[in-house]
Scaffold this active site. Structure first.
Site, PDB file in Angstrom:
ATOM      1  N   LYS A 236      34.127 204.720  52.208  1.00 16.59           N
ATOM      2  CA  LYS A 236      33.271 205.294  53.292  1.00 16.59           C
ATOM      3  C   LYS A 236      34.148 206.501  54.540  1.00 16.59           C
ATOM      4  O   LYS A 236      34.934 205.988  54.466  1.00 16.59           O
ATOM      5  CB  LYS A 236      32.467 204.362  54.072  1.00 16.59           C
ATOM      6  N   LYS A 289      31.446 207.090  49.644  1.00 15.90           N
ATOM      7  CA  LYS A 289      30.766 208.048  50.470  1.00 15.90           C
ATOM      8  C   LYS A 289      30.815 208.664  51.753  1.00 15.90           C
ATOM      9  O   LYS A 289      31.664 208.280  51.978  1.00 15.90           O
ATOM     10  CB  LYS A 289      29.428 206.332  51.244  1.00 15.90           C
TER      11      LYS A 289
HETATM   12  C1  PBG Z   1      25.748 202.511  58.430  1.00 11.89           C
HETATM   13  C2  PBG Z   1      24.984 203.268  57.274  1.00 11.89           C
HETATM   14  C3  PBG Z   1      24.649 204.817  57.148  1.00 11.89           C
HETATM   15  C4  PBG Z   1      24.590 205.219  56.218  1.00 11.89           C
HETATM   16  C5  PBG Z   1      24.567 204.315  55.476  1.00 11.89           C
HETATM   17  N1  PBG Z   1      24.505 202.940  56.860  1.00 11.89           N
HETATM   18  C6  PBG Z   1      25.378 205.573  58.966  1.00 11.89           C
HETATM   19  C7  PBG Z   1      26.712 205.325  59.346  1.00 11.89           C
HETATM   20  O1  PBG Z   1      28.263 204.794  58.851  1.00 11.89           O
HETATM   21  O2  PBG Z   1      26.400 205.471  60.580  1.00 11.89           O
HETATM   22  C8  PBG Z   1      25.000 206.632  55.699  1.00 11.89           C
HETATM   23  C9  PBG Z   1      23.421 207.096  54.776  1.00 11.89           C
HETATM   24  C10 PBG Z   1      23.350 208.096  55.121  1.00 11.89           C
HETATM   25  O3  PBG Z   1      23.572 209.200  56.015  1.00 11.89           O
HETATM   26  O4  PBG Z   1      22.213 208.974  54.136  1.00 11.89           O
HETATM   27  N2  PBG Z   1      26.546 200.989  58.211  1.00 11.89           N
END
Ligand code: PBG
Length: 365
Positions: A236, A289
């Site tokens: 991520k 991601k």
């Molecule tokens: C946070 C989380 C995020 C997303 C999913 N879980 C955002 C972040 O890490 O700030 C983003 C998903 C998206 O942008 O569609 N745990």
């Protein structure tokens, strides 16, 4: 045999030049005899032959996007009979639980097999330790129970992270401007247990704390939740593509950014390290991601592991397509299908996407 090999066979003979303007690559008269024979024998390559008709193109297609590939992320909020649009994600809503059930039923009817839930938590319930995240009567456990009752066969994936519950908008507990790792993992374990008790099929740690997958696996097993899986947000990245999601959940960090825990966008080898650790710690599915700007990472990870690989087509990717389509600048449906197919081609087995229902409909027609 090609021209170069032919000339090595007969080193004394001068090398024949190919005239680039000559589309048939016919050898000039100075060509050695053996090379000329090879060249004449050469068949014309016609890759267009396999693209001639739609039926043929379908037959030789390498990757096919299917409704079974899709996981539908959904936002849930407190209240009744109400849905709020998310301005930066046109077509996406935060639903109160009753309306969420309708949305889940529709999705399941369209063939979507899994949803991923994210909560909008009222400010009064947020604190630095994300205490509300492990309230057994909290919004997510209630939502999971209601969904499992209404649509027992749909797979429910719950997000394990503190940010929607954190007064600081971070994925971990903050102390002196730093994110505490092990103290946060202890909270994530409790959060995962509460979600498993509510009926979640998979818990999905999206926090990027070190060691959380193993800790969650051990905690689940110790409580007897051996059939609750872990969909690990393994690679991520710290990404500006999450902006619209943070609008949806009102979860933007109150200070700084997430660079001390989410990955640096420039790194790919490190993604493999993260994946290896998560697999060793017990992940069942690994995820990359965002997806679109990280197709190379998806590809490398797919080649590296036998586990299913998921890709998260995140909020910013959704917003960009929606915005351009609203301007009339792109053909929305075609761009959606092309984009999601690129993720499959890169190696993703599963795609989390806000387009899930749209795609399910498109694939039916
Ligand atoms: C946070 C989380 C995020 C997303 C999913 N879980 C955002 C972040 O890490 O700030 C983003 C998903 C998206 O942008 O569609 N745990």
């Amino acid at each position: 045999m090609n021209l170069t090999e032919a000339s090595t066979l007969e080193p004394q003979t001068p090398l024949t030049e190919i005239d680039p303007a000559d589309s048939g690559h016919q050898a000039k008269s100075t060509m050695p005899a053996i090379a000329k024979r090879c060249c004449e024998a050469q068949i014309a390559h016609r890759p267009r032959l396999l693209r001639r008709t739609e039926t043929l193109r379908r037959m030789v297609r390498e990757h096919i996007l299917q409704v079974e590939d899709l996981i539908y992320p959904l936002f849930v909020m407190e209240g009744e009979k109400h849905q709020e649009s998310v301005p930066s994600m046109p077509g996406c809503y935060r639903y109160t639980l009753d309306l969420l059930l309708d949305e889940v039923k529709q999705a399941y009817k369209l063939g979507i097999g899994a949803i991923a839930l994210f909560p909008l938590i009222p400010h009064a319930q947020k604190d630095n330790a994300g205490t509300e995240s492990y309230n057994p009567d909290g919004l997510i456990p209630r939502a999971v129970r209601a969904i499992k009752q209404a649509v027992p066969d749909i797979l429910v994936i719950t997000d394990v992270a503190l940010d929607p519950y954190s007064s600081e908008g971070h994925d971990g507990i903050v102390q002196d401007g730093k994110i505490l790792n092990d103290e946060t993992v202890a909270v994530l374990e409790k959060q995962a247990i509460v979600q498993a008790e509510a009926g979640a099929d998979f818990v999905a740690p999206s926090d990027m704390m070190d060691g959380r997958v193993g800790a969650i696996r051990r905690a689940l097993d110790a409580e007897g939740w051996i059939n609750v899986g872990i969909l690990a947000y393994s690679a991520k990245y710290s990404s500006a593509y999450y902006g619209p999601f943070r609008d949806a959940l009102d979860s933007a960090p109150k200070f700084g950014d997430k660079k001390t825990y989410q990955m640096d966008a420039a790194n790919a080898i490190e993604a493999i390290k993260e994946v290896d650790l998560d697999i060793a710690e017990g992940a069942d599915i690994v995820m990359v991601k965002p997806a679109l700007a990280y197709l190379d990472v998806i590809c490398q990870i797919k080649q590296h592991t036998n586990l299913p690989v998921a890709a998260y087509n995140v909020s910013g990717e959704y917003a960009m397509i929606k915005a351009a389509a609203q301007q009339g600048w792109i053909d929305e449906k075609k761009v959606i299908l092309e984009t999601l197919t690129s993720m499959k081609r890169a190696g993703a087995n599963l795609i989390l996407t806000y387009f899930a229902k749209d795609v399910a409909l498109m694939l039916q027609s």
